[in-house]
Write an enzyme that holds these catalytic residues in place. Structure first.
Site, mmCIF file in Angstrom:
data_model
loop_
_atom_site.group_PDB
_atom_site.id
_atom_site.type_symbol
_atom_site.label_atom_id
_atom_site.label_comp_id
_atom_site.label_asym_id
_atom_site.label_seq_id
_atom_site.Cartn_x
_atom_site.Cartn_y
_atom_site.Cartn_z
ATOM 1 N N ALA A 132 28.638 -25.287 -26.479
ATOM 2 C CA ALA A 132 27.781 -24.590 -25.521
ATOM 3 C C ALA A 132 26.666 -25.491 -24.999
ATOM 4 C CB ALA A 132 27.187 -23.360 -26.185
ATOM 5 N N ARG A 177 31.580 -38.344 -19.953
ATOM 6 C CA ARG A 177 32.683 -39.262 -20.268
ATOM 7 C C ARG A 177 33.889 -38.492 -20.761
ATOM 8 N NH1 ARG A 177 30.409 -44.082 -19.884
ATOM 9 N NH2 ARG A 177 28.274 -44.206 -20.291
ATOM 10 N N HIS A 187 26.491 -35.483 -2.225
ATOM 11 C CA HIS A 187 25.564 -36.100 -1.272
ATOM 12 C C HIS A 187 25.608 -37.613 -1.415
ATOM 13 C CE1 HIS A 187 23.893 -32.237 -0.259
ATOM 14 N NE2 HIS A 187 23.793 -31.959 -1.540
#
Ligand SMILES: CC(C)(COP(=O)(O)OP(=O)(O)OC[C@H]1O[C@@H](n2cnc3c(N)ncnc32)[C@H](O)[C@@H]1OP(=O)(O)O)[C@@H](O)C(=O)NCCC(=O)NCCS
Lengths: 205, 204
Positions: free
Chosen positions: B177, B183, B118
């Site tokens: 997890a 980055r 968006h």
């Protein structure tokens, strides 16, 4: 009009199938009393032996319970809830006490599932694709998980190998629990940290 | 077990068999829309949407796909190497360009999206969202930010991870997890947390 009739027929069929599935799931575990499975529930028991999954009275499971081809399996107490899309995967042992609430999309996995060494991992994953789950943990780090009575795990929580979550503890949504959480504390964040004591102190606060 | 129960179990197993047949049809249908190597399989919960030419979504050989693959009408598409795995309810959406190498393991509930999807300007976002609902996905990204995601060979992404646009995950790296990767992850490094930070090195 036709659409409505078709919709109703499909709904009826779905109810029938889910009832059949419920019976099937009940036949794959040991139920200590009356237990229920939701529409999204699944049981994957690689050892086949129903005694590897024990579920207490009045517990509702709408998630996925999976037992590896090795390990002691899953034990869930009375009056517990396991929400939609939540996964409990036991390669060692996962013990959940009584009155424990586990929200949706929670992951409780007592094994790393794969090796840390990348060559070893690549080889054993390729073997897994061909032959299914391995017969032993090998060098994959695996350690039992314990969740004590009255604990509450919010949605999207991850609980990693070897963790004990204390009695009455609360784990905030999205937290990743890598270390033990003491009784009656609130832990949040990734990695999860205790941010609050839930027991009233001497001053009554 | 009573006879009645046995009949119920049989009926349920027949139902499962039927789902297996449906899944086979699904595999045939998906493979018409993409370029797919030998021995790759799409499982029950998988889905494939390719809004560009066929060769913008390439899956190598012997891959196991349980999640969702999606290519927007713009961008360089999605390319997956050989022997890779994408778990249940994992989502890979490409509006810029995503390449996933060989023998990459992606567990369940992982989100990999190389676009913001968006606009940042509220008025513009509202306009283009209404246009999207009415006319489907636009042909160009407009001012939506996109940036390539690359996941190199032998990487392992644990369950519940989110990977944001512009990230490269190095060879043999591991993402713990529930992490959010914002980055680049260097090769042979274990990262975890939100935002994901290095916690360990692996001998290459
Ligand atoms: C990334 C991972 C594989 C590393 O495992 P490991 O090498 O055994 O790591 P350790 O348990 O020794 O953890 C090392 C440190 O990183 C932290 N850490 C590990 N995993 C973390 C995670 N997912 N999020 C945040 N922190 C994490 C630990 O708390 C520990 O911190 P400390 O040094 O302060 O004590 C593992 O932590 C993981 O995420 N496992 C889940 C994998 C899984 O279950 N997969 C199943 C489906 S594929």
């Amino acid at each position: 009009m036709v659409g409505l009739v078709v919709y109703r027929i499909i709904r009826k069929t779905e109810t029938l199938i889910s009832r059949l599935k419920n019976r099937y799931l009940c036949s794959r575990v040991i139920a200590r009393g009356k237990i229920r499975f939701g529409s999204q529930a699944q049981i994957v028991n690689a050892q086949g032996d129903p005694s590897k999954i024990i579920i207490g009275d009045n517990t509702l499971v709408d998630g996925i319970l999976q037992v590896f081809p090795f390990g002691a399996g899953i034990e869930i107490g009375r009056n517990c809830y396991v929400g939609q899309g939540s996964r409990i995967w036991a390669a060692d042992k996962i013990t959940i006490g009584d009155n424990v609430l586990i929200s949706h999309n929670v992951n409780i996995v007592d094994t790393n599932s794969h090796e840390i060494d990348y060559m070893e991992r690549t080889e054993s994953a390729a073997r897994q694709f061909r032959e299914g789950l391995p017969k032993s943990a090998g060098s994959v780090k695996t350690a039992p998980i314990v969740i004590k009575d009255h604990a509450w795990l919010s949605f999207d929580v991850c609980v990693l190998k070897g963790v004990t979550i204390g009695r009455g503890a609360i784990i905030g949504c999205g937290a990743v629990v890598t270390h033990d959480i003491p009784d009656f504390t609130l832990a949040v964040g990734n990695p999860a940290r205790v941010v609050k004591n839930l027991l009233p102190n001497e001053n009554g606060n | 077990m009573g006879i009645k129960n046995k009949i119920y179990l049989l009926a349920y197993k027949l139902h499962r068999k039927w789902l297996g047949v449906v899944c086979r049809g699904k595999n045939l249908a998906f493979k018409r829309n993409i370029v797919c190597g030998e021995g790759s399989r799409f499982y029950m919960n998988s889905s494939v949407t390719n809004l560009q030419e066929r060769d913008k979504l390439v899956v190598g050989s012997n891959c196991h796909i349980r999640g969702e693959l999606f290519v927007y009408p713009y961008g360089d598409g999605l390319r997956i190497g050989n022997n890779s795995y994408i778990g249940d309810y994992s989502i890979v959406r490409s509006g810029g360009g995503i390449s996933i190498g060989n023998s990459v393991l992606i567990a369940h509930g992982v989100t990999i999206i190389d676009t913001d999807s968006h606009e940042t300007d509220p008025a513009e976002r509202d306009r283009s969202f209404r246009n999207l609902i009415k006319n489907g996905h636009p042909k160009t990204p407009g001012s939506v930010k996109t940036a390539r995601i690359t996941i190199e060979d032998n990487a392992w992404i644990s369950y519940g991870v989110s990977i944001l646009k512009g990230v490269t995950i190095g060879k043999g790296a591991i993402v713990g997890a529930g992490s959010v990767v914002t980055r680049d992850v260097p090769p042979y490094t274990v990262v975890a947390g939100n935002p994901a930070k290095p916690i360990k090195q692996i001998p290459p």
